[in-house]
Design a protein around this motif. Sequence first.
Motif, PDB file in Angstrom:
ATOM      1  N   VAL A 152     -62.509   9.556  29.191  1.00  0.00           N
ATOM      2  CA  VAL A 152     -63.204   9.166  27.753  1.00  0.00           C
ATOM      3  C   VAL A 152     -63.949   7.738  27.822  1.00  0.00           C
ATOM      4  O   VAL A 152     -65.020   7.507  27.563  1.00  0.00           O
ATOM      5  CB  VAL A 152     -62.489   9.308  26.602  1.00  0.00           C
ATOM      6  CG1 VAL A 152     -62.932   8.783  25.447  1.00  0.00           C
ATOM      7  CG2 VAL A 152     -62.237  10.983  26.563  1.00  0.00           C
ATOM      8  N   PRO A 153     -63.077   6.651  28.011  1.00  0.00           N
ATOM      9  CA  PRO A 153     -63.487   5.372  27.987  1.00  0.00           C
ATOM     10  C   PRO A 153     -64.420   5.073  28.966  1.00  0.00           C
ATOM     11  O   PRO A 153     -65.452   4.308  28.900  1.00  0.00           O
ATOM     12  CB  PRO A 153     -62.339   4.372  28.123  1.00  0.00           C
ATOM     13  CG  PRO A 153     -61.226   5.190  28.704  1.00  0.00           C
ATOM     14  CD  PRO A 153     -61.430   6.739  28.288  1.00  0.00           C
ATOM     15  N   ALA A 154     -64.306   5.573  30.208  1.00  0.00           N
ATOM     16  CA  ALA A 154     -65.196   5.619  31.374  1.00  0.00           C
ATOM     17  C   ALA A 154     -66.478   5.985  30.939  1.00  0.00           C
ATOM     18  O   ALA A 154     -67.437   5.432  31.776  1.00  0.00           O
ATOM     19  CB  ALA A 154     -64.591   6.153  32.556  1.00  0.00           C
ATOM     20  N   LEU A 155     -66.754   7.022  30.144  1.00  0.00           N
ATOM     21  CA  LEU A 155     -68.070   7.351  29.725  1.00  0.00           C
ATOM     22  C   LEU A 155     -68.569   6.620  28.740  1.00  0.00           C
ATOM     23  O   LEU A 155     -69.596   6.519  28.439  1.00  0.00           O
ATOM     24  CB  LEU A 155     -67.939   8.946  29.702  1.00  0.00           C
ATOM     25  CG  LEU A 155     -67.516   9.772  30.602  1.00  0.00           C
ATOM     26  CD1 LEU A 155     -67.318  11.403  30.447  1.00  0.00           C
ATOM     27  CD2 LEU A 155     -68.568   9.803  31.824  1.00  0.00           C
ATOM     28  N   VAL A 156     -67.850   6.567  27.638  1.00  0.00           N
ATOM     29  CA  VAL A 156     -68.101   6.070  26.369  1.00  0.00           C
ATOM     30  C   VAL A 156     -68.472   4.590  26.508  1.00  0.00           C
ATOM     31  O   VAL A 156     -69.690   4.094  25.974  1.00  0.00           O
ATOM     32  CB  VAL A 156     -66.766   6.203  25.294  1.00  0.00           C
ATOM     33  CG1 VAL A 156     -67.406   5.328  24.178  1.00  0.00           C
ATOM     34  CG2 VAL A 156     -66.729   7.605  25.015  1.00  0.00           C
ATOM     35  N   VAL A 157     -67.882   3.499  27.190  1.00  0.00           N
ATOM     36  CA  VAL A 157     -67.945   2.319  27.302  1.00  0.00           C
ATOM     37  C   VAL A 157     -69.413   2.096  27.891  1.00  0.00           C
ATOM     38  O   VAL A 157     -70.438   1.299  27.371  1.00  0.00           O
ATOM     39  CB  VAL A 157     -67.045   1.442  27.915  1.00  0.00           C
ATOM     40  CG1 VAL A 157     -67.281   0.054  28.180  1.00  0.00           C
ATOM     41  CG2 VAL A 157     -65.864   1.501  27.094  1.00  0.00           C
ATOM     42  N   PRO A 158     -69.771   2.574  29.081  1.00  0.00           N
ATOM     43  CA  PRO A 158     -71.174   2.309  29.411  1.00  0.00           C
ATOM     44  C   PRO A 158     -72.208   3.033  28.591  1.00  0.00           C
ATOM     45  O   PRO A 158     -73.340   2.165  28.498  1.00  0.00           O
ATOM     46  CB  PRO A 158     -71.235   3.175  31.060  1.00  0.00           C
ATOM     47  CG  PRO A 158     -69.810   3.297  31.262  1.00  0.00           C
ATOM     48  CD  PRO A 158     -69.025   3.640  29.823  1.00  0.00           C
ATOM     49  N   LEU A 159     -71.935   3.971  28.013  1.00  0.00           N
ATOM     50  CA  LEU A 159     -72.677   4.279  27.189  1.00  0.00           C
ATOM     51  C   LEU A 159     -73.253   3.623  25.822  1.00  0.00           C
ATOM     52  O   LEU A 159     -74.471   3.264  25.538  1.00  0.00           O
ATOM     53  CB  LEU A 159     -72.540   5.765  26.446  1.00  0.00           C
ATOM     54  CG  LEU A 159     -72.806   7.037  27.441  1.00  0.00           C
ATOM     55  CD1 LEU A 159     -72.199   8.135  26.998  1.00  0.00           C
ATOM     56  CD2 LEU A 159     -74.059   7.184  27.813  1.00  0.00           C
ATOM     57  N   LYS A 160     -72.206   2.905  25.333  1.00  0.00           N
ATOM     58  CA  LYS A 160     -72.289   1.808  24.260  1.00  0.00           C
ATOM     59  C   LYS A 160     -73.114   0.563  24.785  1.00  0.00           C
ATOM     60  O   LYS A 160     -74.122   0.073  24.161  1.00  0.00           O
ATOM     61  CB  LYS A 160     -70.816   1.251  23.967  1.00  0.00           C
ATOM     62  CG  LYS A 160     -70.125   2.439  23.079  1.00  0.00           C
ATOM     63  CD  LYS A 160     -68.630   1.868  22.738  1.00  0.00           C
ATOM     64  CE  LYS A 160     -67.968   2.611  21.795  1.00  0.00           C
ATOM     65  NZ  LYS A 160     -68.569   2.788  20.332  1.00  0.00           N
ATOM     66  N   GLU A 161     -72.903   0.120  26.053  1.00  0.00           N
ATOM     67  CA  GLU A 161     -73.546  -0.987  26.639  1.00  0.00           C
ATOM     68  C   GLU A 161     -75.172  -0.776  26.615  1.00  0.00           C
ATOM     69  O   GLU A 161     -76.024  -1.305  26.705  1.00  0.00           O
ATOM     70  CB  GLU A 161     -73.257  -1.390  27.811  1.00  0.00           C
ATOM     71  CG  GLU A 161     -71.601  -2.128  27.620  1.00  0.00           C
ATOM     72  CD  GLU A 161     -71.022  -2.348  28.789  1.00  0.00           C
ATOM     73  OE1 GLU A 161     -71.457  -2.439  29.764  1.00  0.00           O
ATOM     74  OE2 GLU A 161     -69.870  -2.967  28.929  1.00  0.00           O
ATOM     75  N   LEU A 162     -75.326   0.811  27.241  1.00  0.00           N
ATOM     76  CA  LEU A 162     -76.701   1.019  27.506  1.00  0.00           C
ATOM     77  C   LEU A 162     -77.468   1.349  26.100  1.00  0.00           C
ATOM     78  O   LEU A 162     -78.586   0.935  25.969  1.00  0.00           O
ATOM     79  CB  LEU A 162     -76.668   2.471  28.252  1.00  0.00           C
ATOM     80  CG  LEU A 162     -78.027   3.330  28.560  1.00  0.00           C
ATOM     81  CD1 LEU A 162     -78.991   2.199  29.313  1.00  0.00           C
ATOM     82  CD2 LEU A 162     -77.845   4.620  28.901  1.00  0.00           C
ATOM     83  N   THR A 163     -77.016   1.912  25.221  1.00  0.00           N
ATOM     84  CA  THR A 163     -77.740   2.158  23.800  1.00  0.00           C
ATOM     85  C   THR A 163     -77.872   0.824  22.914  1.00  0.00           C
ATOM     86  O   THR A 163     -78.698   0.692  22.279  1.00  0.00           O
ATOM     87  CB  THR A 163     -77.079   3.347  23.112  1.00  0.00           C
ATOM     88  OG1 THR A 163     -75.895   3.021  22.570  1.00  0.00           O
ATOM     89  CG2 THR A 163     -77.185   4.518  23.685  1.00  0.00           C
ATOM     90  N   ASP A 164     -76.897   0.120  22.878  1.00  0.00           N
ATOM     91  CA  ASP A 164     -76.586  -1.263  22.192  1.00  0.00           C
ATOM     92  C   ASP A 164     -77.053  -0.977  20.672  1.00  0.00           C
ATOM     93  O   ASP A 164     -77.736  -1.888  20.392  1.00  0.00           O
ATOM     94  CB  ASP A 164     -77.594  -2.222  22.906  1.00  0.00           C
ATOM     95  CG  ASP A 164     -77.258  -3.721  22.553  1.00  0.00           C
ATOM     96  OD1 ASP A 164     -76.013  -3.868  22.615  1.00  0.00           O
ATOM     97  OD2 ASP A 164     -78.202  -4.336  22.513  1.00  0.00           O
TER      98      ASP A 164
END
Length: 277
Positions: free
Chosen positions: A156-168
Amino acid sequence: MGDIGPRPPQLRPGRALAHTTGASGSGSPHRSDSRSPQTPRGVRRSDPDGRLGTTPPVPGRPTSLFLLLGLPALLFALITWQVVADGPLVRVDERVSRALIHPDRFSELLADLGNVQVAVPVLAAVLLHVAWRARRIGRDRWWLPATAAAVLMALVPALVVPLKELTDRPGTPVMPPATGYFPSGHTATATVAYGSATLLLLPWLRTAYARRELLIACLVVNAAVGFGLIRRGYHWPLDVAASWCLCGVLLSSLWLLLSRSSRRTPTGPAGSRTGPS
């Protein structure tokens, strides 16, 4: 002398009567017995669950896989594209959020059910319980369901954290100025933790009523977490919806893995039926 003249052929005793009415295999010019062909076309039936290789159109596994994996992934991709491109769906999302936001203590308590400190210990307790019961009855690969759920939780954090940075994406007006709110990490944590715990416990429940109540409880808890996050203003509605879609793919993958494992693994020593019904 008079027998040489032309006349209809005479049946001789002892000859095969394959074409004679009432004889064995009557009506079949190629068989002299009454056995049915080995692979008659007229009696071929499609696989009842429509697996790959059956004669189309038969509803079955490809359609189920699309509904379980493809549809949530497609919805997640659509929502993410709208957020990144600031599309019309984002403007609708902001209007819905303004209508729903009303920070209070109750909504904050509901949102707290998605905290790591709450959801992960619940899942850990279920993992230990299920692993212990499977090992006690001597089930082969008793560790697999608990390990798979633990790995899924770690993803979960391995997927969610990069998506948070990508969408900003910025937060709602009631939150301090910041970015990285899409998708909702609290929603993803709660959905995977409570959903995985439910999938692991379902095979151990003996009645349909108990299984149904457990599923309803899981859905209610996750809906409460999403409502609390939106009501408190921690997240936009699309943040929560996107996390549900993403976790739908993850939980569907876990369910497929557990289903295949339960079909191939005996439920006890020497295949005994002492396991969950």
